[in-house]
Write a protein that holds these residues in place. Structure first.
Motif, short mmCIF file in Angstrom:
data_model
loop_
_atom_site.label_atom_id
_atom_site.label_comp_id
_atom_site.label_asym_id
_atom_site.label_seq_id
_atom_site.Cartn_x
_atom_site.Cartn_y
_atom_site.Cartn_z
N ARG A 72 -77.42 -103.18 -79.11
CA ARG A 72 -77.36 -104.01 -80.31
C ARG A 72 -76.08 -103.70 -81.09
O ARG A 72 -75.32 -102.78 -80.73
CB ARG A 72 -78.58 -103.77 -81.20
CG ARG A 72 -79.92 -104.10 -80.53
CD ARG A 72 -80.07 -105.59 -80.27
NE ARG A 72 -81.33 -105.89 -79.59
CZ ARG A 72 -82.46 -106.22 -80.22
NH1 ARG A 72 -82.49 -106.26 -81.54
NH2 ARG A 72 -83.54 -106.51 -79.52
N VAL A 107 -84.80 -113.51 -77.19
CA VAL A 107 -85.70 -113.77 -78.30
C VAL A 107 -87.12 -113.92 -77.76
O VAL A 107 -87.33 -114.54 -76.71
CB VAL A 107 -85.30 -115.06 -79.06
CG1 VAL A 107 -86.28 -115.34 -80.19
CG2 VAL A 107 -83.88 -114.94 -79.60
N THR A 145 -79.69 -105.96 -92.31
CA THR A 145 -79.80 -107.05 -91.35
C THR A 145 -80.33 -106.54 -90.02
O THR A 145 -79.82 -105.55 -89.49
CB THR A 145 -78.42 -107.71 -91.12
OG1 THR A 145 -77.93 -108.20 -92.38
CG2 THR A 145 -78.52 -108.86 -90.14
N ARG A 146 -81.35 -107.17 -89.49
CA ARG A 146 -81.90 -106.75 -88.21
C ARG A 146 -80.80 -106.77 -87.15
O ARG A 146 -79.99 -107.70 -87.09
CB ARG A 146 -83.04 -107.67 -87.77
CG ARG A 146 -84.32 -107.47 -88.56
CD ARG A 146 -84.91 -106.10 -88.35
NE ARG A 146 -85.32 -105.88 -86.95
CZ ARG A 146 -85.52 -104.69 -86.42
NH1 ARG A 146 -85.33 -103.59 -87.13
NH2 ARG A 146 -85.90 -104.57 -85.17
N GLU A 148 -78.78 -107.57 -84.13
CA GLU A 148 -78.83 -108.65 -83.16
C GLU A 148 -78.26 -108.20 -81.81
O GLU A 148 -77.45 -107.28 -81.74
CB GLU A 148 -78.03 -109.86 -83.66
CG GLU A 148 -78.60 -110.51 -84.91
CD GLU A 148 -79.82 -111.37 -84.62
OE1 GLU A 148 -80.25 -111.44 -83.44
OE2 GLU A 148 -80.37 -111.96 -85.56
N TYR A 192 -75.62 -112.90 -79.48
CA TYR A 192 -75.79 -113.66 -80.71
C TYR A 192 -74.69 -113.33 -81.72
O TYR A 192 -74.21 -114.21 -82.43
CB TYR A 192 -77.17 -113.40 -81.31
CG TYR A 192 -78.30 -113.88 -80.44
CD1 TYR A 192 -78.30 -115.16 -79.89
CD2 TYR A 192 -79.38 -113.05 -80.14
CE1 TYR A 192 -79.33 -115.59 -79.06
CE2 TYR A 192 -80.41 -113.47 -79.32
CZ TYR A 192 -80.37 -114.75 -78.78
OH TYR A 192 -81.39 -115.17 -77.96
N VAL A 193 -74.30 -112.07 -81.77
CA VAL A 193 -73.22 -111.67 -82.67
C VAL A 193 -71.92 -112.38 -82.29
O VAL A 193 -71.11 -112.74 -83.15
CB VAL A 193 -73.02 -110.14 -82.66
CG1 VAL A 193 -71.83 -109.74 -83.53
CG2 VAL A 193 -74.28 -109.44 -83.14
N TYR A 222 -71.48 -115.54 -84.18
CA TYR A 222 -71.48 -115.48 -85.64
C TYR A 222 -70.37 -116.34 -86.25
O TYR A 222 -69.24 -116.36 -85.75
CB TYR A 222 -71.26 -114.05 -86.11
CG TYR A 222 -72.51 -113.20 -86.24
CD1 TYR A 222 -73.73 -113.60 -85.72
CD2 TYR A 222 -72.44 -111.97 -86.89
CE1 TYR A 222 -74.86 -112.81 -85.85
CE2 TYR A 222 -73.57 -111.16 -87.02
CZ TYR A 222 -74.77 -111.59 -86.50
OH TYR A 222 -75.88 -110.79 -86.63
N TYR A 225 -82.75 -120.78 -81.72
CA TYR A 225 -82.57 -119.57 -82.53
C TYR A 225 -81.19 -119.57 -83.18
O TYR A 225 -81.07 -119.33 -84.39
CB TYR A 225 -82.73 -118.33 -81.66
CG TYR A 225 -82.56 -117.05 -82.45
CD1 TYR A 225 -83.58 -116.61 -83.29
CD2 TYR A 225 -81.38 -116.30 -82.39
CE1 TYR A 225 -83.43 -115.46 -84.04
CE2 TYR A 225 -81.22 -115.16 -83.14
CZ TYR A 225 -82.25 -114.73 -83.97
OH TYR A 225 -82.09 -113.59 -84.73
N LEU A 282 -81.32 -118.54 -86.93
CA LEU A 282 -80.31 -117.58 -87.37
C LEU A 282 -79.63 -117.97 -88.68
O LEU A 282 -79.49 -117.12 -89.57
CB LEU A 282 -79.27 -117.38 -86.27
CG LEU A 282 -78.21 -116.31 -86.54
CD1 LEU A 282 -78.85 -114.94 -86.74
CD2 LEU A 282 -77.20 -116.25 -85.39
#
Length: 232
Positions: free
Chosen positions: A75, A102, A141-142, A144, A148-149, A152, A191, A196
């Motif tokens: 992560r 997810v 912030t959880r 990711e 997904y990052v 961003y 997502y 998101l």
């Protein structure tokens, strides 16, 4: 815990969209120090208290299905640092290779004991180790997954100014996220394009209005949410 100098941030974070959040945080040095102190001291105390319960959960996981006790996916946390998160495994072994990153509500990959752990968020207890190491914080912030990052928007990079968190305002608001994604034909797409952005609105607001006492409030509201109470 203090912020890096602006010039020392990764190049992709030094943009005009991130600057307002950075300027807001740099004036809150005392709160940032208290935040790290709480994470370190609280993490050590929790590790001592939770050692036996975690050992019992580990045995139950091994009895329930084949595979490792922990789920260690990579992560992203502060300043884009990569780390392997500590979570109890709640899915079949190699679940990330046979489905989306997810999880949806009726995900067939979830094990019997995993469903129970997820329901009470007990799968996240091992993250106490990430608290102590500084890779995570009680609130933030959880963390990711990398894929997904990489998607961003520039403004979202402001969430990387502070460590990833075990809970957050977004986590409370989206505690039923898995159910929201149940009907999605393309979970990853829905997502990134729908869920998101909504979560990031809360994450960015929390970064801009960061305060130590505000984080204490978020932790208390998380307990309230885990107990099944509706949050307004």
């Amino acid at each position: 815990m203090l912020l890096k100098k602006w010039e020392d941030l990764p190049s992709y974070m030094k943009c005009e969209e991130v600057r307002p959040y950075y300027d807001s945080l740099k004036n809150k040095k005392v709160s940032l120090i208290l935040k790290r102190a709480m994470d370190l001291v609280g993490g050590i105390i929790l590790l001592i208290i939770l050692a036996i319960p975690m050992a019992i959960i580990a045995v139950l996981i091994k009895l329930d299905s084949e595979g490792p006790v922990f789920y260690r996916q990579e992560r992203i946390t502060t300043y884009g640092k990569r780390f392997k998160i500590h979570k109890f495994r709640t899915m079949v072994s190699n679940a990330d290779k046979i489905g989306s990153t997810v999880t949806v509500g009726n995900d067939s990959r979830i094990t019997k004991i995993g469903a129970k752990l997820r329901g009470c968020r007990l799968d996240e207890l091992p993250q106490v180790l990430d608290l102590i190491s500084g890779n995570m914080s009680f609130v933030g912030t959880r963390p990711e997954a990398i894929k997904y990052v990489e998607k961003y928007k520039p403004e979202y990079m402001a969430t990387l100014l502070l460590p990833a968190g075990i809970t957050s305002e977004a986590s409370i608001r989206y505690k039923d996220e898995a159910e929201l994604l149940d009907a999605a034909a393309d979970v990853d797409s829905v997502y990134v394009e729908e869920v998101l952005p909504g979560k990031m609105n809360y994450n960015l607001e929390s970064i801009y209005n960061f305060s130590f006492w505000g984080e204490i409030s978020t932790m208390l509201r998380t307990v309230y949410a885990v107990l099944g109470r509706d949050y307004e």
